[in-house]
Design an enzyme around this catalytic site. Structure first.
Site, mmCIF file in Angstrom:
data_model
loop_
_atom_site.group_PDB
_atom_site.id
_atom_site.type_symbol
_atom_site.label_atom_id
_atom_site.label_comp_id
_atom_site.label_asym_id
_atom_site.label_seq_id
_atom_site.Cartn_x
_atom_site.Cartn_y
_atom_site.Cartn_z
ATOM 1 N N ALA A 101 0.845 -1.193 0.000
ATOM 2 C CA ALA A 101 0.000 0.000 0.000
ATOM 3 C C ALA A 101 0.882 1.245 0.000
ATOM 4 C CB ALA A 101 -0.882 -0.008 1.243
ATOM 5 N N GLY A 121 0.737 -5.196 1.114
ATOM 6 C CA GLY A 121 -0.361 -5.332 0.154
ATOM 7 C C GLY A 121 0.105 -5.953 -1.161
ATOM 8 N N GLU A 160 -0.138 -9.529 -0.552
ATOM 9 C CA GLU A 160 -1.566 -9.869 -0.435
ATOM 10 C C GLU A 160 -2.222 -9.922 -1.820
ATOM 11 O OE1 GLU A 160 -1.942 -6.797 2.791
ATOM 12 O OE2 GLU A 160 -3.345 -8.288 3.551
ATOM 13 N N GLU A 179 3.425 -5.367 7.231
ATOM 14 C CA GLU A 179 2.574 -4.313 7.813
ATOM 15 C C GLU A 179 2.840 -4.066 9.289
ATOM 16 O OE1 GLU A 179 1.550 -6.631 5.665
ATOM 17 O OE2 GLU A 179 -0.021 -5.879 4.340
HETATM 18 C C1 LIG Z 1 -2.694 -2.166 5.385
HETATM 19 C C2 LIG Z 1 -1.363 -1.965 4.879
HETATM 20 C C3 LIG Z 1 -0.923 -2.480 3.729
HETATM 21 C C4 LIG Z 1 -1.814 -3.283 2.881
HETATM 22 C C5 LIG Z 1 0.451 -2.281 3.268
HETATM 23 O O1 LIG Z 1 0.815 -2.732 2.254
HETATM 24 S S1 LIG Z 1 1.499 -1.329 4.224
HETATM 25 C C6 LIG Z 1 2.961 -1.206 3.228
HETATM 26 C C7 LIG Z 1 3.765 -2.443 3.284
HETATM 27 N N1 LIG Z 1 4.969 -2.274 2.519
HETATM 28 C C8 LIG Z 1 6.156 -2.237 3.074
HETATM 29 O O2 LIG Z 1 6.325 -2.369 4.258
HETATM 30 C C9 LIG Z 1 7.310 -2.034 2.148
HETATM 31 C C10 LIG Z 1 7.979 -0.736 2.428
HETATM 32 N N2 LIG Z 1 9.083 -0.478 1.506
HETATM 33 C C11 LIG Z 1 10.256 -1.127 1.611
HETATM 34 O O3 LIG Z 1 10.483 -1.978 2.411
HETATM 35 C C12 LIG Z 1 11.324 -0.694 0.664
HETATM 36 O O4 LIG Z 1 11.026 0.615 0.226
HETATM 37 C C13 LIG Z 1 11.457 -1.602 -0.586
HETATM 38 C C14 LIG Z 1 12.060 -2.931 -0.150
HETATM 39 C C15 LIG Z 1 10.132 -1.822 -1.272
HETATM 40 C C16 LIG Z 1 12.432 -0.920 -1.590
HETATM 41 O O5 LIG Z 1 13.657 -0.658 -0.913
HETATM 42 P P1 LIG Z 1 14.760 0.275 -1.584
HETATM 43 O O6 LIG Z 1 14.983 -0.120 -2.972
HETATM 44 O O7 LIG Z 1 15.920 0.279 -0.652
HETATM 45 O O8 LIG Z 1 14.146 1.724 -1.652
HETATM 46 P P2 LIG Z 1 13.693 2.684 -0.480
HETATM 47 O O9 LIG Z 1 13.279 1.962 0.707
HETATM 48 O O10 LIG Z 1 14.704 3.746 -0.313
HETATM 49 O O11 LIG Z 1 12.373 3.329 -1.103
HETATM 50 C C17 LIG Z 1 12.427 4.161 -2.260
HETATM 51 C C18 LIG Z 1 11.389 5.232 -2.084
HETATM 52 O O12 LIG Z 1 10.108 4.621 -2.125
HETATM 53 C C19 LIG Z 1 9.373 5.001 -0.968
HETATM 54 N N3 LIG Z 1 8.515 3.869 -0.593
HETATM 55 C C20 LIG Z 1 8.879 2.600 -0.399
HETATM 56 N N4 LIG Z 1 7.822 1.839 -0.122
HETATM 57 C C21 LIG Z 1 6.769 2.663 -0.144
HETATM 58 C C22 LIG Z 1 5.383 2.455 0.074
HETATM 59 N N5 LIG Z 1 4.874 1.252 0.349
HETATM 60 N N6 LIG Z 1 4.576 3.524 -0.023
HETATM 61 C C23 LIG Z 1 5.057 4.750 -0.318
HETATM 62 N N7 LIG Z 1 6.361 4.999 -0.542
HETATM 63 C C24 LIG Z 1 7.196 3.966 -0.450
HETATM 64 C C25 LIG Z 1 10.424 5.290 0.071
HETATM 65 O O13 LIG Z 1 9.924 6.105 1.079
HETATM 66 C C26 LIG Z 1 11.495 5.963 -0.752
HETATM 67 O O14 LIG Z 1 11.127 7.287 -0.978
HETATM 68 P P3 LIG Z 1 11.773 8.465 -0.117
HETATM 69 O O15 LIG Z 1 11.280 8.302 1.283
HETATM 70 O O16 LIG Z 1 13.243 8.260 -0.203
HETATM 71 O O17 LIG Z 1 11.258 9.687 -0.765
#
Ligand SMILES: C/C=C(\C)C(=O)SCCNC(=O)CCNC(=O)[C@H](O)C(C)(C)COP(=O)(O)OP(=O)(O)OC[C@H]1O[C@@H](n2cnc3c(N)ncnc32)[C@H](O)[C@@H]1OP(=O)(O)O
Length: 719
Positions: free
Chosen positions: A61, A100, A103, A123
């Site tokens: 998400a 998500g 999921e 999550e």
């Molecule tokens: C209910 C809830 C539901 C259904 C959910 O899904 S909650 C979200 C679950 N997802 C996560 O926990 C994954 C989170 N992201 C990561 O673990 C990592 O970003 C990654 C493994 C997906 C990629 O890692 P990497 O290549 O090292 O890059 P960064 O971590 O630096 O991320 C790059 C920029 O993307 C932004 N980001 C990452 N994930 C999300 C997200 N899910 N939503 C919005 N933005 C996201 C991250 O913040 C970085 O941007 P900046 O902060 O640097 O501007």
């Protein structure tokens, strides 16, 4: 945001397009809904593949949407529509499938993963639970115990483990999208009755109640007050005991309580703060995106005590060639053995070969002549460090970066001992250095942006969360720790016990209270520093000056314990007693309690009742007030830097977001009011006086923490 194409004649390929991680934003969800509809209504399409662009399936998400007015199609019906499809849908998982994203993949009928892909229901790390059916589908697919493990920890699994657990159907080293398309062609027209996970019965052990009771107890213990892991267990329990539709209702109900909780806000703040600290800046205007790091191929570590050994291991595990120098014969032999053992244990854990050949050992400092970067990790003694830096400056090749692993000493003074002070920075590692994630990169006024950029990049390569901070006594972490430790001692003087203080802090969420932590680190460490600072005066057992130093209140309690040889765990006695030297279980010590009583009598102190709230307010607000001073002085660029240092280096409970975030949640006006109260009650403790920046933030309406940086800039420009 989701592109539809037809490939191999009959496969509908849906590609998520929402860089950088294909998060499921409102627009992306609408794109998927539209593309699925198109695929299902196109008679030429016999099966469907869902993938993500740029080698990443989906980061889950869109976390940035949380806390806003969420629009667009919700995830649950979108995933249900995919599962209900009468055409087979295959998820092609490359890169990451998290939250998500996984999921969504569980709603598909088949999953093909690239061998390098990582999967996880993450999550819980954001204070939530997998509320798009994850808590109901995963246990049905892989069983309750394995699902509980993944959902309550949020841990990432490799494609190989996912295959073993039964989460994916195929793993490939080739292009996962091409393989998924082949897979989709092979299953077109086949019955999907046995492929819809929501219709599976949940495989359950016979004694469900006992299982969940045991898991709940373990989770409560490790959660340290976090509520999301508990809710995850409750949701999985619903999968195990209720029909799918009722389980989904329970999942939604539990999610509703988490979604708006302060803990979810704190954890999501930490997620973004962790990334924000990588975008460092210095007061000079130098920044992460304008400063080019130099590549480091060969590094040296000087001094193979506890810290040096850990740093050498961490460097070698990164793949660098390392020269490890120790001039003292006994320590040299011991360190060689210890370092090899540490690498072997690490390699065994990861199933890899230990990088033993990456390290060459020497007893001669001349061996560092050709390295690109040196990390000095000798004993914390300025005169000794000065000498090492003078030597390094003449021995090392032109351009070698010289870093000091000091926890408090003046980095600029060390730079002044060298010919090229611009090449000098601090790299403050935390013990054990090959395990702890935090690195403070300390720049002095003369450190070049390139030196800072290089140390930051090296830290990242070593798997550290690196935070760039300015040069002052104790930098950020240890400078803030000092008033925290002192308040804990004052509380003992006034009537508290180590058990009471530690209990309050542990209930707050710290892994260890301040006294248990001091026993673990060794009381002699601080004693040595206080001696160096001229604070220890052994002759002053009583009288008014015994508890005053340099015009301020001082507690000699720690010094008195050290004089008795009570150094903590290593001697079997400190603030607690231990079964034997080196034991780790702290026990109530009657001696310590009589000692405190005698001390109070000797100093005419009447013990009073102290409650947990006072412990928290005095210890934490003193630390937070110092944090505001650090921001005021420009030592940390923003509250995120301080919070990440505390979460990763000092076991501050992540679900409370770090000290500065916590202050914003408590309310800055309240923190100010309590500090004023305690300062009035203890005027001989100057650091309890509320800092100007805190006053000004309150006067300007207590902006939320993400606006502080801007507010500080504005306040500065008004001066
Ligand atoms: C209910 C809830 C539901 C259904 C959910 O899904 S909650 C979200 C679950 N997802 C996560 O926990 C994954 C989170 N992201 C990561 O673990 C990592 O970003 C990654 C493994 C997906 C990629 O890692 P990497 O290549 O090292 O890059 P960064 O971590 O630096 O991320 C790059 C920029 O993307 C932004 N980001 C990452 N994930 C999300 C997200 N899910 N939503 C919005 N933005 C996201 C991250 O913040 C970085 O941007 P900046 O902060 O640097 O501007």
């Amino acid at each position: 945001m989701a592109q539809f194409t037809r490939v191999s004649r009959s496969v509908g390929l849906i590609t998520l397009q929402n860089p950088p991680v294909n998060a499921l934003s409102a627009v992306a969800r609408q794109g998927i809904v539209d593309a699925v509809k198109r695929a299902l209504s196109d008679p030429k399409v016999k099966s469907v593949v869902i993938c993500g662009q740029n080698g990443i399936f989906c980061g889950g998400a869109d976390i940035k949407e949380f806390g806003t007015n969420i629009t667009g199609p919700p995830l649950v019906p979108m995933i249900h529509a995919i599962e209900a499809s009468n055409k087979p849908v295959v998820a092609a998982i490359e890169g990451s499938a998290f939250g998500g994203g996984l999921e969504l993949a569980l709603g598909c009928h088949y999953r093909v993963a690239h061998s390098k892909a990582k999967l996880g229901l993450t999550e819980v790390t954001l204070g939530l639970l997998p509320a798009a059916g994850g808590t109901q589908r995963l246990p049905r697919l892989i069983g309750v115990p394995a699902a509980l493990n993944l959902i309550t920890t949020g841990r990432h699994v490799t494609a190989a483990e996912a295959l073993q657990l039964g989460i994916v159907d195929q793993v490939t080293d080739h292009n996962a999208v091409d393989e998924a398309v082949k897979f989709a062609l092979s299953v077109a027209g086949k019955s999907l009755d046995a492929r819809r996970i929501s219709t599976y019965p949940c495989p359950c052990p016979s004694d469900v109640d006992a299982l969940f009771e045991e898991v709940m107890q373990k989770v409560r213990q490790s959660a340290r007050g976090a509520i999301a892991p508990i809710a995850c267990v409750q949701a999985v329990r619903a999968a195990a005991t209720l029909p799918y539709s009722q389980g989904m209702e329970r999942e939604q109900e539990l999610m509703a309580t988490l979604f708006t909780s302060g803990q979810a806000r704190a954890l999501q703040y930490c997620f973004f703060a962790q990334r924000a600290v990588g975008r460092w800046s210095m007061p000079s205007g130098a920044r992460w995106d304008t400063s080019k790091p130099r590549s480091i191929h060969k590094a040296a570590v000087i001094g193979l005590g506890t810290m040096g050994r850990g740093i050498a291991v961490a460097l070698a595990q990164t793949g660098l060639s390392v020269v490890a120098v120790e001039t003292q014969e006994k320590q040299f032999m011991e360190a060689k053995k210890m370092v090899s053992g540490m690498m072997e244990r690490g390699a065994k854990r990861h199933g890899t070969a230990p990088p033993l050949d990456k390290i060459t050992y020497s007893q001669n400092i001349q061996a560092v002549a050709d390295v690109d970067l040196v990390i000095e990790a000798v004993f914390e003694d300025m005169a000794l460090k000065e000498k090492v830096f003078q030597q390094l400056s003449t021995i090392c090749k032109q351009g070698t970066f010289l870093c000091t692993n000091t926890s408090a000493l003046d980095v600029d003074h060390l730079a002044s001992q060298t010919r090229n002070p611009e090449l000098v920075v601090g790299m403050h590692f935390f013990a054990p250095a090959h395990v702890m994630k935090l690195l403070e990169v300390v720049y002095g006024p003369r450190s070049s942006p390139q030196a800072v950029a290089t140390a930051m990049q090296l830290g990242k390569k070593m798997g550290k969360v690196s935070v760039a901070v300015g040069n002052c006594r104790g930098f950020v972490g240890n400078r803030m720790l000092k008033p925290y430790l002192e308040q804990a001692l004052f509380l003992l003087e006034e009537g508290a016990t180590p058990e009471l203080v530690d209990g309050a802090l542990e209930e707050f969420g710290f892994a260890l209270g301040v006294f248990k932590m001091s026993d673990l680190s060794g009381l002699d460490v601080g004693w040595k520093v206080r001696k160096g600072d001229g604070l220890v005066e052994p002759g002053l057992a009583s009288g008014p000056s015994a508890r005053i130093r340099q015009g301020r209140r001082y507690s000699p309690l720690g010094d008195l314990l050290c004089e008795q040889g009570r150094f903590g765990q290593k001697t079997g006695q400190g603030w607690y007693r231990y079964d034997k030297p080196g034991s780790r279980v702290p026990r109530y010590d009657p001696w310590l309690h009589s000692f405190l009583e005698e001390y109070r009598t000797q100093h005419g102190i009447v013990a009073r009742r102290i409650d947990q709230q006072e412990v928290l307010e005095r210890c934490l607000y003193a630390l937070i007030n110092e944090g505001f001073r650090i921001l005021e002085d420009g030592i940390a660029a923003g509250p995120e830097d301080i919070d990440i240092i505390y979460v990763f280096g000092y076991s501050w409970p992540r679900h409370r977001g770090g000290p500065m975030f916590y202050a914003s949640m408590v309310g800055l006006a309240k923190v100010l009011e309590r500090l004023e109260h305690y300062h009035q009650a203890h005027p001989d403790v100057p650091y309890m006086q509320p800092c100007n920046l805190l006053r000004r933030l309150v006067a300007s309406g207590s902006p939320p923490v993400h606006k502080w940086k801007e507010a500080i800039k504005k306040l500065r420009s008004q001066l």
